[in-house]
Motif scaffolding. Structure first.
Motif, PDB file in Angstrom:
ATOM      1  N   TYR A   2       0.825  -1.204   0.000  1.00 35.47           N
ATOM      2  CA  TYR A   2       0.000   0.000   0.000  1.00 35.47           C
ATOM      3  C   TYR A   2       0.864   1.261   0.000  1.00 35.47           C
ATOM      4  O   TYR A   2       0.418   2.324  -0.416  1.00 35.47           O
ATOM      5  N   GLU A  28      -3.265  -5.445  -0.961  1.00 33.98           N
ATOM      6  CA  GLU A  28      -2.878  -4.244  -0.232  1.00 33.98           C
ATOM      7  C   GLU A  28      -2.774  -3.051  -1.172  1.00 33.98           C
ATOM      8  O   GLU A  28      -3.123  -1.925  -0.805  1.00 33.98           O
ATOM      9  N   ALA A  31      -6.663  -2.345  -2.047  1.00 31.36           N
ATOM     10  CA  ALA A  31      -7.581  -1.967  -0.969  1.00 31.36           C
ATOM     11  C   ALA A  31      -7.014  -0.881  -0.064  1.00 31.36           C
ATOM     12  O   ALA A  31      -7.766  -0.183   0.613  1.00 31.36           O
ATOM     13  N   LYS A  33      -4.191   0.556   3.105  1.00 29.32           N
ATOM     14  CA  LYS A  33      -3.737   0.115   4.420  1.00 29.32           C
ATOM     15  C   LYS A  33      -4.901  -0.145   5.365  1.00 29.32           C
ATOM     16  O   LYS A  33      -4.933  -1.149   6.072  1.00 29.32           O
ATOM     17  N   VAL A  34      -5.875   0.733   5.398  1.00 30.14           N
ATOM     18  CA  VAL A  34      -6.959   0.621   6.374  1.00 30.14           C
ATOM     19  C   VAL A  34      -7.753  -0.662   6.162  1.00 30.14           C
ATOM     20  O   VAL A  34      -8.027  -1.408   7.097  1.00 30.14           O
ATOM     21  N   ARG A  35      -8.112  -0.917   4.925  1.00 28.67           N
ATOM     22  CA  ARG A  35      -8.921  -2.109   4.654  1.00 28.67           C
ATOM     23  C   ARG A  35      -8.097  -3.387   4.772  1.00 28.67           C
ATOM     24  O   ARG A  35      -8.624  -4.438   5.113  1.00 28.67           O
ATOM     25  N   SER A  36      -6.798  -3.297   4.505  1.00 29.52           N
ATOM     26  CA  SER A  36      -5.960  -4.490   4.590  1.00 29.52           C
ATOM     27  C   SER A  36      -5.683  -4.891   6.029  1.00 29.52           C
ATOM     28  O   SER A  36      -5.448  -6.065   6.321  1.00 29.52           O
ATOM     29  N   ASP A  37      -5.676  -3.926   6.966  1.00 31.96           N
ATOM     30  CA  ASP A  37      -5.391  -4.251   8.366  1.00 31.96           C
ATOM     31  C   ASP A  37      -6.468  -5.140   8.977  1.00 31.96           C
ATOM     32  O   ASP A  37      -6.201  -5.855   9.958  1.00 31.96           O
ATOM     33  N   TYR A  38      -7.671  -5.126   8.446  1.00 30.77           N
ATOM     34  CA  TYR A  38      -8.766  -5.923   9.006  1.00 30.77           C
ATOM     35  C   TYR A  38      -8.998  -7.208   8.219  1.00 30.77           C
ATOM     36  O   TYR A  38     -10.037  -7.855   8.352  1.00 30.77           O
ATOM     37  N   TYR A  40      -8.440  -9.581   4.409  1.00 36.81           N
ATOM     38  CA  TYR A  40      -8.885  -9.482   3.031  1.00 36.81           C
ATOM     39  C   TYR A  40     -10.291 -10.056   2.880  1.00 36.81           C
ATOM     40  O   TYR A  40     -10.721 -10.913   3.641  1.00 36.81           O
ATOM     41  N   LYS A  41     -10.998  -9.590   1.865  1.00 36.96           N
ATOM     42  CA  LYS A  41     -12.330 -10.110   1.602  1.00 36.96           C
ATOM     43  C   LYS A  41     -12.238 -11.512   1.006  1.00 36.96           C
ATOM     44  O   LYS A  41     -11.178 -11.979   0.604  1.00 36.96           O
ATOM     45  N   TRP A  44     -10.537 -12.388  -2.436  1.00 34.01           N
ATOM     46  CA  TRP A  44      -9.098 -12.563  -2.587  1.00 34.01           C
ATOM     47  C   TRP A  44      -8.706 -13.985  -2.199  1.00 34.01           C
ATOM     48  O   TRP A  44      -9.121 -14.505  -1.177  1.00 34.01           O
TER      49      TRP A  44
END
Length: 217
Positions: A2, A28, A31, A33-38, A40-41, A44
């Protein structure tokens, strides 16, 4: 990944059509940094790359021998012969080495008796180690295994000379029992050869220095 999106977004111009798909296709990078820290969907694929099970030399050895036998070998290691014993065994089995050792000792004074005469005639034993430069800053060769080996032989010869003076009969019997005197005779001859070469070099250097100090006549 990211961080690359924040620094340079140039990868998006080619939309993964080049080999940089490893960057633009990463979740990363897409999506952030913010979405990757929680995490992956589900879209992926987070599965690992298919590969063979890991292998190692100890693992293969355990599988071949079995755990019980392998642990027994670790608990009761086999006693390996010492370096001197291995050299003597090799000299007895190798005809070329045995021939060279016999010629070394028999031509220099008659075998075992000649070896005893040589070691007794030396007021100071010559250096067994090759003529190498062991002094100087950042020169650590004196602490290397090869120099420790030659130092050990030097100590063995000095100890042998002392034992021959204090208990000659017992020492002679010990040398003849394992035929180990050939091992020391070979190193003693090499030491004398090194000492002669060193004295010859010093003599030539001295003469050259004297001529240089006298100047042109």
């Amino acid at each position: 990944m990211y961080a690359l999106r924040m620094i340079n977004n140039g990868y998006a111009d080619h939309a993964g059509s080049r080999s940089d798909f490893v960057v633009v296709g990463h979740p990363e990078y897409n999506a952030g940094k913010v979405r990757s820290d929680y995490g992956y969907k589900e879209e992926w694929d987070t599965r690992g790359i298919p590969s063979m099970p890991p292998r190692s030399l100890p693992g293969d050895k355990i599988r071949r021998m079995g755990t019980t036998k392998y642990l027994r070998l670790l608990a009761e290691p086999a006693q390996k012969p010492k370096y001197k014993e291995r050299v003597l065994a090799k000299s007895r089995s190798d005809t070329q080495i045995g021939r060279s050792m016999s010629s070394t000792t028999s031509n220099d004074g008659g075998g075992f008796a000649g070896f005893l005469k040589e070691i007794d005639s030396c007021d100071k034993l010559p250096s067994v180690a090759p003529n190498r430069l062991t002094a100087g800053y950042a020169n650590h060769i004196r602490h290397q295994p090869v120099m420790k080996h030659y130092n050990g032989i030097q100590e063995d010869l000095a100890d042998l000379k002392t034992r021959l003076r204090l208990a000659p009969e017992a020492t002679k019997a010990d040398l003849l029992m394992g035929d180990s005197w050939r091992y020391y005779a070979l190193h003693l001859k090499q030491a004398k050869k090194n000492d002669l070469a060193l004295r010859t070099t010093k003599l030539k250097a001295t003469k050259t220095m004297e001529r240089a100090m006298r100047g042109p006549e």
